[in-house]
Scaffold this active site. Structure first.
Site, PDB file in Angstrom:
ATOM      1  N   TYR A 146      29.718  33.431  39.263  1.00 45.09           N
ATOM      2  CA  TYR A 146      30.820  33.517  40.658  1.00 45.09           C
ATOM      3  C   TYR A 146      31.471  34.480  41.733  1.00 45.09           C
ATOM      4  CZ  TYR A 146      34.113  31.124  44.013  1.00 45.09           C
ATOM      5  OH  TYR A 146      35.217  31.494  44.706  1.00 45.09           O
ATOM      6  N   GLN A 210      50.326  33.557  32.903  1.00 45.02           N
ATOM      7  CA  GLN A 210      49.574  33.876  33.823  1.00 45.02           C
ATOM      8  C   GLN A 210      50.012  33.622  35.673  1.00 45.02           C
ATOM      9  OE1 GLN A 210      48.817  32.520  31.541  1.00 45.02           O
ATOM     10  NE2 GLN A 210      46.948  31.182  32.399  1.00 45.02           N
TER      11      GLN A 210
END
Length: 328
Positions: A146, A210
């Site tokens: 991707y 995160q």
């Protein structure tokens, strides 16, 4: 009235772009091969005289009769579940699909905007991410299909701009959410909302420290529209710079849905970015754009959409046969 081709038209962002250009009084041609898109996202447009739909794979030769003023290339898998299942098609739509559409734009003398992504920055070593940052991407990892597809899209687009003097625009899209996302496509907001609605524990990958920066779809579409209409040819970040941790997100979703499920942790996938926050100085300066929808308002609208979907959709798992799309 402009004539606009939108690829990936039955997808999340593509369908909202169709709405925006229709509402602006344009003639819209939607194109999608429906690998990940869904016709229900655009079925409300089918009876309109200024909308038509082509079921077509843009990795094959693309022909559209008549003039075109604008092309917006949004035909690509965008969620990890999708591009890990169809890695070759993901690369092909970034390379061959973009090449075909740039050729079409050249033929029609149309302005083309391509949808890039914050994933071109990889797991960034610079925070927040500016458009000048070259990124930290693992070309050999599972997410590379991707990330590299999008990086190639940017390179070939700039080559067409420089070599053929083609009018091009590049938007780098940061995490976007809102109605018409697929509930089970692996992206974190619909995943959390779906788990809460089904009475399941919310799954966090890693420790949840995160960060991400979430932009509501209406703001994203407005930024894309303004970039297309601008004179700026280099990449522009469009996203919301208000950064939160995944842990914080999970607890906000639990509070929003009124759920009392637990939050559980699973191993972090390879190359999952630990930080994601756009520097939107260029968008503010060049486009006079800034996100207006608060996270609270955006989450409420998104939850309202998902809580009204039928139970068979809420409880189904993705079952599409992707194998035929991986033929080389």
């Amino acid at each position: 009235m402009a004539r606009v081709l939108i690829t990936g038209a039955a997808g999340f962002l593509g369908s909202h772009l169709c709405d925006r250009f229709i509402n602006e009084g344009n003639e819209v041609i939607g194109m999608d091969n429906l690998i990940t898109g869904d016709l229900k996202n655009i079925e409300h447009l089918f009876e309109l005289p200024n909308f038509e739909f082509y079921n077509h794979d843009v990795t094959k030769f693309v022909h559209v009769p008549g003039p075109l003023d604008y092309i917006l290339h949004f035909a690509s898998p965008a969620s990890p579940i999708d591009y890990l299942k169809i890695p070759i098609q993901t690369l092909k739509v970034g390379a061959m699909g973009t090449h075909n559409l740039l050729g079409l734009a050249k033929e029609k003398k149309a302005r083309i905007l391509i949808a890039s992504t914050s994933e071109v920055y990889g797991d960034p070593l610079v925070h927040p991410q500016t458009e000048e940052y070259f990124g930290n991407v693992n070309t050999l990892g599972p997410r590379g299909v991707y990330d590299e597809a999008k990086r190639f899209m940017e390179s070939i687009t700039m080559a067409y701009h420089r070599f053929h003097a083609l009018e091009t625009r590049i938007v780098r899209i940061f995490n976007t959410y809102g109605p018409r996302m697929r509930l089970n496509d692996g992206r974190v907001i619909p995943a959390f909302i779906g788990q809460a609605l089904r009475g399941e524990d919310l799954t966090i990958f890693g420790e949840g420290t995160q960060t991400r920066s979430f932009c509501y779809v209406d703001d994203q579409i407005d930024g894309i529209y303004k970039l297309l209409m601008s004179d700026y040819v280099y990449p522009v970040n469009i996203g919301n710079p208000k950064e939160i941790t995944i842990n914080q997100l999970a607890h906000e979703i639990l509070e929003l849905t009124g759920s009392d499920q637990r939050v559980i942790n699973k191993p972090l996938p390879a190359d999952d970015p630990l930080q994601r926050k756009p520097d939107i100085s260029k968008a503010a300066e060049i486009l006079d754009w800034y996100p207006l929808v608060s996270r609270e308002e955006g989450f409420a609208k998104t939850f309202e959409y998902f809580k009204n979907i039928p139970n068979e959709e809420l409880f189904k798992r993705e079952h599409k046969d992707f194998k035929k799309y991986n033929r080389i």
